[in-house]
Motif scaffolding. Structure first.
Motif, PDB file in Angstrom:
ATOM      1  N   UNK A   1       0.819  -1.220   0.000  1.00 27.70           N
ATOM      2  CA  UNK A   1       0.000   0.000   0.000  1.00 27.70           C
ATOM      3  C   UNK A   1       0.846   1.261   0.000  1.00 27.70           C
ATOM      4  N   UNK A   2       2.075   1.188   0.522  1.00 31.13           N
ATOM      5  CA  UNK A   2       2.944   2.366   0.558  1.00 31.13           C
ATOM      6  C   UNK A   2       3.279   2.871  -0.842  1.00 31.13           C
ATOM      7  N   UNK A   3       3.153   2.006  -1.854  1.00 35.21           N
ATOM      8  CA  UNK A   3       3.495   2.392  -3.232  1.00 35.21           C
ATOM      9  C   UNK A   3       2.348   3.073  -3.958  1.00 35.21           C
ATOM     10  N   UNK A   4       1.184   3.167  -3.329  1.00 35.34           N
ATOM     11  CA  UNK A   4       0.015   3.711  -4.027  1.00 35.34           C
ATOM     12  C   UNK A   4       0.194   5.171  -4.430  1.00 35.34           C
ATOM     13  N   UNK A   5       1.063   5.904  -3.728  1.00 36.11           N
ATOM     14  CA  UNK A   5       1.216   7.318  -4.093  1.00 36.11           C
ATOM     15  C   UNK A   5       1.828   7.483  -5.488  1.00 36.11           C
ATOM     16  N   UNK A   6       2.476   6.418  -5.967  1.00 32.13           N
ATOM     17  CA  UNK A   6       3.038   6.492  -7.323  1.00 32.13           C
ATOM     18  C   UNK A   6       1.945   6.558  -8.394  1.00 32.13           C
ATOM     19  N   UNK A   7       0.701   6.261  -8.022  1.00 27.08           N
ATOM     20  CA  UNK A   7      -0.397   6.369  -8.990  1.00 27.08           C
ATOM     21  C   UNK A   7      -0.576   7.809  -9.462  1.00 27.08           C
TER      22      UNK A   7
END
Length: 608
Positions: free
Chosen positions: A57-63
């Motif tokens: 979930x920590x990677x969602x900001x890359x969206x």
């Protein structure tokens, strides 16, 4: 009965002079031709998150930066296709642009990819719409494939009724979808602004993420680019617009681009801020609506309209596929039946073919959208790349006024489209490799069809055909199965033609029956020669064709032509045919492909 059902479902036939009334204004065209692109906001953002969730979930900001990159691609495509519209105002899109500027094979590759893509458009849209329905009503999940097939049938009937009628019906759900998504985005942003959404639901932008690779980011970008499928549909369907068609098409394309950019950005932002994670049993849009409004009236309204627009997004395929098929058929690369207009002035053969192919895809892939989308997206980025490259060649060759700016726009579009296409092939090779097989196969089939039509044309032209030999006489061969009114009718017809010779042929399965038939025939029609053939293996075709070969050989020596008259009775009711052997049809089917042999059926109609 069939005619009555057809009239109820499709309506009364329209006169050819009513074709002008079947053109679309900008409002209806935006709904019909943009439904695919606009509806993709319901699954495009989800495709990005499905890739990022493999890291966490920590990677969602890359969206967010991925969405920015997709918006840049959208702007480049919209500007590029506006130039295609004005350069090729008669439609055809990537197929025509590629064929005229890059060569026949490039054009056929673009055309073949788009034909497949429009089939996938229907399959993906209907499957995604079914997913939205079953997200709201989980008990229906096991009926996904059945629901999807029924929805394809409904959309097909609407399109068979005609362009304007389907547009009038389907425009409202599209605009309702745009409205409810804007309401959802507005309500979500308001809740974020007033602090009703906890900030700890998402990781801050810039948070370091362990294990994240460039390969994974490119894969997420490629997956999200599926939201741009359908952008080219307007350039293919310019003939469907009211005059001035290119101007109306260009404005419609620009309006679609603006709406798509706003809706896509809003959904991506809300999904990030709410910390939404993709779920197998519930879509991202469903989760956003639930978080914003709760599971009340507004939630079910959004889900219902989202399901509706995803289903109706298939209409982009129904609008563009038949027109592209017409262009290919006119150039003799697919069957000419695709150029025929139906009762309601639509290209009904193309519509029906599209429906059948889409249903087969849905059944094969079991209605699972995520398995269809990679092929769907790569199928459209190949034509994107070819179209922009073709426009580059056109500007370099023609150098019209302002060609430098036009060249730059198409160059940017070509580079970005090619980059995305290669990302798809590299990052999703295990899912898109079939494209490397079926696209060359389609181009090969196109060439085979074209060679057939060229050969047919060459043989039909009087100036190139060899002059036929003069026919000095005619020999009639009549297969008979008994002494009946059916045979008598055929004999009378043969006599009326005054042939040089009439030969009746009877195939017997035992010697006693053969002898008895000869005796009866000599009493009934002694003036007509009867030849009886014994078949020890109970085959009618083999001894009959062997005898006809013998007659033909002797007839050719005298420049005589052999005609086979086949007696056939026609029952009063069609279902009665199933109760009879239909040996006459079998004989006819076998003899039709024999060179220099004329085969004629002489019907005898029963009265009861």
């Amino acid at each position: 009965m069939f005619s009555i059902i057809k009239r109820v479902l499709i309506g009364q036939p329209l006169k050819s002079t009513a074709l002008g009334e079947q053109k679309l204004n900008k409002t209806k065209a935006l709904a019909i031709l943009s439904s695919d692109a606009l509806s993709s906001v319901a699954y495009g953002p989800e495709q990005i998150l499905l890739v990022l969730m493999t890291i966490g979930a920590a990677a969602y900001w890359y969206s967010i930066p991925i969405a920015v990159g997709i918006l840049v691609l959208l702007v480049a495509l919209v500007l590029s296709y506006r130039q295609v519209i004005y350069a090729y105002p008669h439609g055809g899109g990537a197929y025509v642009v590629s064929k005229e500027n890059l060569g026949v094979n490039s054009g056929l590759l673009a055309g073949g990819a788009l034909l497949v893509d429009y089939i996938l458009t229907v399959a993906v849209s209907i499957s995604a719409g079914t997913d939205a329905i079953t997200s709201a009503f989980p008990s229906l999940h096991s009926y996904n494939v059945l629901i999807a097939c029924i929805l394809v049938a409904v959309i097909t009937v609407l399109n068979l009724r005609g362009i304007t009628e389907s547009a009038s019906i389907l425009a409202y759900p599209v605009y309702l979808f745009v409205l409810v998504i804007f309401i959802t985005i507005g309500a979500g942003l308001y809740q974020i602004a007033v602090g009703e959404v906890p900030a700890d639901l998402h990781s801050p932008i810039g948070t370091p993420v362990a294990g994240l690779t460039l390969f994974l980011l490119l894969r997420a970008f490629a997956s999200g680019s599926s939201a741009l499928t359908g952008v080219e549909a307007i350039s293919n369907a310019i003939p469907n617009f009211k005059d001035p068609a290119p101007k109306n098409a260009s404005r419609t394309l620009a309006a679609m681009g603006v709406l798509l950019a706003l809706l896509f950005t809003g959904i991506v932002w809300l999904a990030y801020y709410y910390g939404i994670s993709p779920k197998a049993e519930e879509t991202v849009v469903s989760q956003i609506a639930s978080a914003t409004f709760g599971r009340g009236f507004m939630y079910y309204t959004i889900q219902g309209i989202t399901a509706m627009i995803l289903v109706l997004a298939a209409n982009t395929g129904y609008s563009a596929f038949p027109l592209l098929a017409v262009n290919l058929a006119k150039d003799k690369y697919i069957a000419r039946m695709f150029t025929v207009r139906g009762d309601r002035l639509g290209y009904s053969n193309g519509i029906v073919f599209l429906a059948v192919a889409s249903i087969l895809l849905i059944i094969v892939f079991k209605g699972q959208t995520e398995h269809l989308i990679p092929l769907y997206a790569v199928g459209v980025f190949i034509p994107f790349t070819l179209a922009q490259t073709g426009m580059l060649v056109k500007w370099c060759r023609e150098k019209p006024s302002g060609w430098g700016l036009k060249l730059t726009i198409n160059a940017v579009g070509a580079v970005i489209s090619f980059t995305v296409m290669m990302i798809f092939f590299i990052t999703k090779f295990t899912q898109v490799w079939p494209a490397l097989i079926f696209l060359p196969a389609i181009v090969y089939v196109f060439h085979k069809i074209n060679r057939h039509y060229e050969a047919v044309g060459d043989q039909l032209r009087i100036t190139t055909c060899e002059p036929p030999l003069a026919i000095k006489g005619n020999v009639m061969v009549i297969p008979v199965a008994g002494i009946t009114h059916v045979v008598e009718n055929t004999l009378n017809y043969a006599k009326s033609l005054s042939p040089d010779q009439i030969i009746a042929v009877y195939v017997a399965f035992d010697k006693e029956a053969e002898k008895q038939f000869e005796e009866k025939w000599n009493q009934w029609h002694p003036e007509i020669r009867l030849v009886t053939l014994f078949s020890q293996y109970r085959s009618i075709i083999q001894p009959l064709t062997k005898f006809i070969d013998t007659v033909e050989h002797k007839a050719k020596e005298m420049n005589f032509r052999v005609t086979v008259l086949i007696p056939q009775f026609i029952p009063k009711k069609r279902w009665h045919n199933a109760l009879h052997n239909q040996s006459s049809l079998l004989i006819r089917a076998f003899l039709l492909y024999r060179r220099d042999l004329i085969v004629t059926t002489v019907p005898y109609h029963f009265k009861k």
